[in-house]
Design a protein around this motif. Structure first.
Motif, PDB file in Angstrom:
ATOM      1  N   ASP A  14       0.795  -1.160  -0.078  1.00  0.00           N
ATOM      2  CA  ASP A  14      -0.156  -0.123  -0.089  1.00  0.00           C
ATOM      3  C   ASP A  14       0.830   1.096  -0.032  1.00  0.00           C
ATOM      4  OD1 ASP A  14      -2.212   1.841   0.470  1.00  0.00           O
ATOM      5  OD2 ASP A  14      -1.904   1.928   2.558  1.00  0.00           O
ATOM      6  N   GLU A  15       0.589   1.978  -0.773  1.00  0.00           N
ATOM      7  CA  GLU A  15       1.599   3.327  -1.123  1.00  0.00           C
ATOM      8  C   GLU A  15       1.579   4.182   0.158  1.00  0.00           C
ATOM      9  OE1 GLU A  15      -1.383   6.042  -3.852  1.00  0.00           O
ATOM     10  OE2 GLU A  15       0.132   4.752  -4.921  1.00  0.00           O
ATOM     11  N   ALA A  16       0.580   4.095   1.037  1.00  0.00           N
ATOM     12  CA  ALA A  16       0.536   5.001   2.083  1.00  0.00           C
ATOM     13  C   ALA A  16       1.162   4.348   3.495  1.00  0.00           C
ATOM     14  CB  ALA A  16      -0.882   5.459   2.387  1.00  0.00           C
ATOM     15  N   THR A  17       1.575   3.187   3.346  1.00  0.00           N
ATOM     16  CA  THR A  17       2.069   2.376   4.590  1.00  0.00           C
ATOM     17  C   THR A  17       3.396   1.909   4.314  1.00  0.00           C
ATOM     18  OG1 THR A  17      -0.200   1.557   4.692  1.00  0.00           O
ATOM     19  CG2 THR A  17       1.420   0.148   5.776  1.00  0.00           C
ATOM     20  N   ILE A  18       4.189   1.873   5.658  1.00  0.00           N
ATOM     21  CA  ILE A  18       5.555   1.581   5.663  1.00  0.00           C
ATOM     22  C   ILE A  18       5.236   0.265   6.305  1.00  0.00           C
ATOM     23  CG2 ILE A  18       7.626   1.567   6.919  1.00  0.00           C
ATOM     24  CD1 ILE A  18       7.572   4.517   6.533  1.00  0.00           C
ATOM     25  N   ALA A  19       5.796  -1.053   5.763  1.00  0.00           N
ATOM     26  CA  ALA A  19       6.037  -2.210   6.475  1.00  0.00           C
ATOM     27  C   ALA A  19       7.136  -2.626   6.873  1.00  0.00           C
ATOM     28  CB  ALA A  19       5.442  -3.278   5.436  1.00  0.00           C
ATOM     29  N   VAL A  20       7.317  -2.913   8.186  1.00  0.00           N
ATOM     30  CA  VAL A  20       8.605  -3.268   8.794  1.00  0.00           C
ATOM     31  C   VAL A  20       8.591  -4.580   9.509  1.00  0.00           C
ATOM     32  CG1 VAL A  20       9.335  -0.939   9.239  1.00  0.00           C
ATOM     33  CG2 VAL A  20       8.017  -1.927  10.852  1.00  0.00           C
ATOM     34  N   GLU A  21       9.579  -5.169   9.899  1.00  0.00           N
ATOM     35  CA  GLU A  21       9.598  -6.448  10.691  1.00  0.00           C
ATOM     36  C   GLU A  21      10.524  -5.831  11.570  1.00  0.00           C
ATOM     37  OE1 GLU A  21       9.935 -10.957   9.024  1.00  0.00           O
ATOM     38  OE2 GLU A  21      11.290  -9.329   8.342  1.00  0.00           O
ATOM     39  N   VAL A  22      10.068  -6.245  12.937  1.00  0.00           N
ATOM     40  CA  VAL A  22      11.037  -5.895  14.113  1.00  0.00           C
ATOM     41  C   VAL A  22      11.334  -7.065  14.922  1.00  0.00           C
ATOM     42  CG1 VAL A  22      11.226  -4.527  16.232  1.00  0.00           C
ATOM     43  CG2 VAL A  22       9.499  -3.730  14.422  1.00  0.00           C
ATOM     44  N   SER A  23      12.596  -7.220  15.237  1.00  0.00           N
ATOM     45  CA  SER A  23      13.154  -8.498  15.891  1.00  0.00           C
ATOM     46  C   SER A  23      14.161  -8.206  16.981  1.00  0.00           C
ATOM     47  CB  SER A  23      13.450  -9.668  15.040  1.00  0.00           C
ATOM     48  OG  SER A  23      14.391  -9.359  14.213  1.00  0.00           O
ATOM     49  N   GLY A  24      14.061  -8.698  18.057  1.00  0.00           N
ATOM     50  CA  GLY A  24      15.256  -8.254  18.962  1.00  0.00           C
ATOM     51  C   GLY A  24      15.034  -6.905  19.562  1.00  0.00           C
ATOM     52  N   LYS A  25      15.960  -6.359  19.822  1.00  0.00           N
ATOM     53  CA  LYS A  25      15.878  -4.951  20.578  1.00  0.00           C
ATOM     54  C   LYS A  25      16.182  -3.692  19.543  1.00  0.00           C
ATOM     55  CE  LYS A  25      16.836  -3.796  25.282  1.00  0.00           C
ATOM     56  NZ  LYS A  25      17.482  -4.005  26.327  1.00  0.00           N
ATOM     57  N   ALA A  26      15.249  -2.968  19.069  1.00  0.00           N
ATOM     58  CA  ALA A  26      15.548  -1.830  18.331  1.00  0.00           C
ATOM     59  C   ALA A  26      16.403  -0.752  18.973  1.00  0.00           C
ATOM     60  CB  ALA A  26      14.178  -1.167  17.736  1.00  0.00           C
ATOM     61  N   ASP A  27      17.267  -0.341  18.357  1.00  0.00           N
ATOM     62  CA  ASP A  27      18.141   0.866  18.804  1.00  0.00           C
ATOM     63  C   ASP A  27      18.164   1.983  18.135  1.00  0.00           C
ATOM     64  OD1 ASP A  27      19.806   0.265  16.696  1.00  0.00           O
ATOM     65  OD2 ASP A  27      21.391  -0.740  17.798  1.00  0.00           O
ATOM     66  N   ASN A  49       0.892   5.018   7.181  1.00  0.00           N
ATOM     67  CA  ASN A  49       0.753   3.998   8.404  1.00  0.00           C
ATOM     68  C   ASN A  49       1.810   3.297   8.385  1.00  0.00           C
ATOM     69  OD1 ASN A  49      -2.216   4.879   7.853  1.00  0.00           O
ATOM     70  ND2 ASN A  49      -2.266   3.849   5.939  1.00  0.00           N
ATOM     71  N   ILE A  50       1.889   2.471   9.571  1.00  0.00           N
ATOM     72  CA  ILE A  50       2.800   1.541   9.690  1.00  0.00           C
ATOM     73  C   ILE A  50       2.104  -0.005   9.823  1.00  0.00           C
ATOM     74  CG2 ILE A  50       4.332   0.581  11.167  1.00  0.00           C
ATOM     75  CD1 ILE A  50       5.328   3.326  11.723  1.00  0.00           C
ATOM     76  N   LEU A  51       2.655  -0.970   9.158  1.00  0.00           N
ATOM     77  CA  LEU A  51       2.421  -2.305   9.587  1.00  0.00           C
ATOM     78  C   LEU A  51       3.724  -2.895   9.977  1.00  0.00           C
ATOM     79  CD1 LEU A  51       0.037  -4.649   7.553  1.00  0.00           C
ATOM     80  CD2 LEU A  51       2.316  -5.653   8.069  1.00  0.00           C
ATOM     81  N   ALA A  52       3.533  -3.561  11.120  1.00  0.00           N
ATOM     82  CA  ALA A  52       4.711  -4.047  12.008  1.00  0.00           C
ATOM     83  C   ALA A  52       4.397  -5.267  12.065  1.00  0.00           C
ATOM     84  CB  ALA A  52       4.996  -3.123  13.258  1.00  0.00           C
ATOM     85  N   VAL A  53       5.411  -6.288  11.710  1.00  0.00           N
ATOM     86  CA  VAL A  53       5.431  -7.718  11.884  1.00  0.00           C
ATOM     87  C   VAL A  53       6.506  -7.738  13.267  1.00  0.00           C
ATOM     88  CG1 VAL A  53       5.872 -10.086  11.274  1.00  0.00           C
ATOM     89  CG2 VAL A  53       4.812  -8.305  10.007  1.00  0.00           C
ATOM     90  N   ILE A  54       6.119  -8.090  14.325  1.00  0.00           N
ATOM     91  CA  ILE A  54       7.008  -8.311  15.593  1.00  0.00           C
ATOM     92  C   ILE A  54       7.220  -9.695  15.740  1.00  0.00           C
ATOM     93  CG2 ILE A  54       7.325  -7.822  17.677  1.00  0.00           C
ATOM     94  CD1 ILE A  54       5.676  -5.149  17.124  1.00  0.00           C
ATOM     95  N   HIS A  55       8.668 -10.053  15.779  1.00  0.00           N
ATOM     96  CA  HIS A  55       9.233 -11.543  16.181  1.00  0.00           C
ATOM     97  C   HIS A  55       9.896 -11.204  17.653  1.00  0.00           C
ATOM     98  CE1 HIS A  55       8.404 -12.709  12.119  1.00  0.00           C
ATOM     99  NE2 HIS A  55       9.018 -11.544  11.795  1.00  0.00           N
ATOM    100  N   ASP A  56       9.964 -12.257  18.420  1.00  0.00           N
ATOM    101  CA  ASP A  56      10.820 -12.502  19.388  1.00  0.00           C
ATOM    102  C   ASP A  56      10.876 -11.408  20.537  1.00  0.00           C
ATOM    103  OD1 ASP A  56      11.336 -14.775  17.739  1.00  0.00           O
ATOM    104  OD2 ASP A  56      12.837 -13.902  16.874  1.00  0.00           O
ATOM    105  N   ILE A  57      10.034 -10.510  20.559  1.00  0.00           N
ATOM    106  CA  ILE A  57      10.443  -9.440  21.705  1.00  0.00           C
ATOM    107  C   ILE A  57       9.064  -9.533  22.671  1.00  0.00           C
ATOM    108  CG2 ILE A  57      12.075  -7.957  20.949  1.00  0.00           C
ATOM    109  CD1 ILE A  57      10.155  -6.231  19.594  1.00  0.00           C
ATOM    110  N   ASP A  58       9.360  -9.640  24.016  1.00  0.00           N
ATOM    111  CA  ASP A  58       8.321  -9.650  24.914  1.00  0.00           C
ATOM    112  C   ASP A  58       8.064  -8.021  25.171  1.00  0.00           C
ATOM    113  OD1 ASP A  58      10.106  -8.558  26.376  1.00  0.00           O
ATOM    114  OD2 ASP A  58      10.752 -10.427  27.445  1.00  0.00           O
TER     115      ASP A  58
END
Length: 128
Positions: A14-27, A49-58
């Motif tokens: 989607d042109e209005a959306t940034i898709a990101v994948e987050v894992s571990g600890k963002a710095d 907009n943001i679509l975030a796929v989040i792995h392995d972080i509590d």
């Protein structure tokens, strides 16, 4: 052996959306990566907009992530919708986060429901 990025920019549907994948600890480096990406795609003013796929972080990593992503606060007013795809224990964290960001729609999707998240984010923002 090189810096391992905790934030990975994904292809967007989607042109209005940034898709990101987050894992571990963002710095800070990850925040810079996001900032650059936002500037290149949306310039200084355009909402997104943001679509975030989040792995392995509590949940405890959430506050650390918010600090790491200092950019969030300056961009916050431009963000319209955020879809978070992750494990169930994120649902309450996401909801909590929503309380800090009036005017923004935040929705959690269970792991594996990325398609549903895309469908939701492509719909126009609900009028308030």
């Amino acid at each position: 052996g090189g810096v391992y990025q905790m934030i990975n920019i994904l292809p967007s549907e989607d042109e209005a959306t940034i898709a990101v994948e987050v894992s571990g600890k963002a710095d800070e480096n990850d925040a810079k990566l996001m900032e650059t990406h936002v500037e290149q795609r949306f310039g200084p003013e355009q909402p997104f907009n943001i679509l975030a796929v989040i792995h392995d972080i509590d949940g405890t990593t959430l506050s650390g992530m918010a600090k790491g992503l200092k950019f969030d606060f300056q961009y916050m007013k431009r963000m319209k919708k955020i879809a978070v795809v992750s494990e169930k224990n994120w649902i309450e964290k996401v909801t909590e986060l929503g309380n800090y960001m009036p005017g923004m729609e935040l929705k959690h999707f269970p792991k594996g429901q990325t398609d549903e998240a895309w469908l939701w984010i492509k719909q126009p923002v609900t009028a308030r």
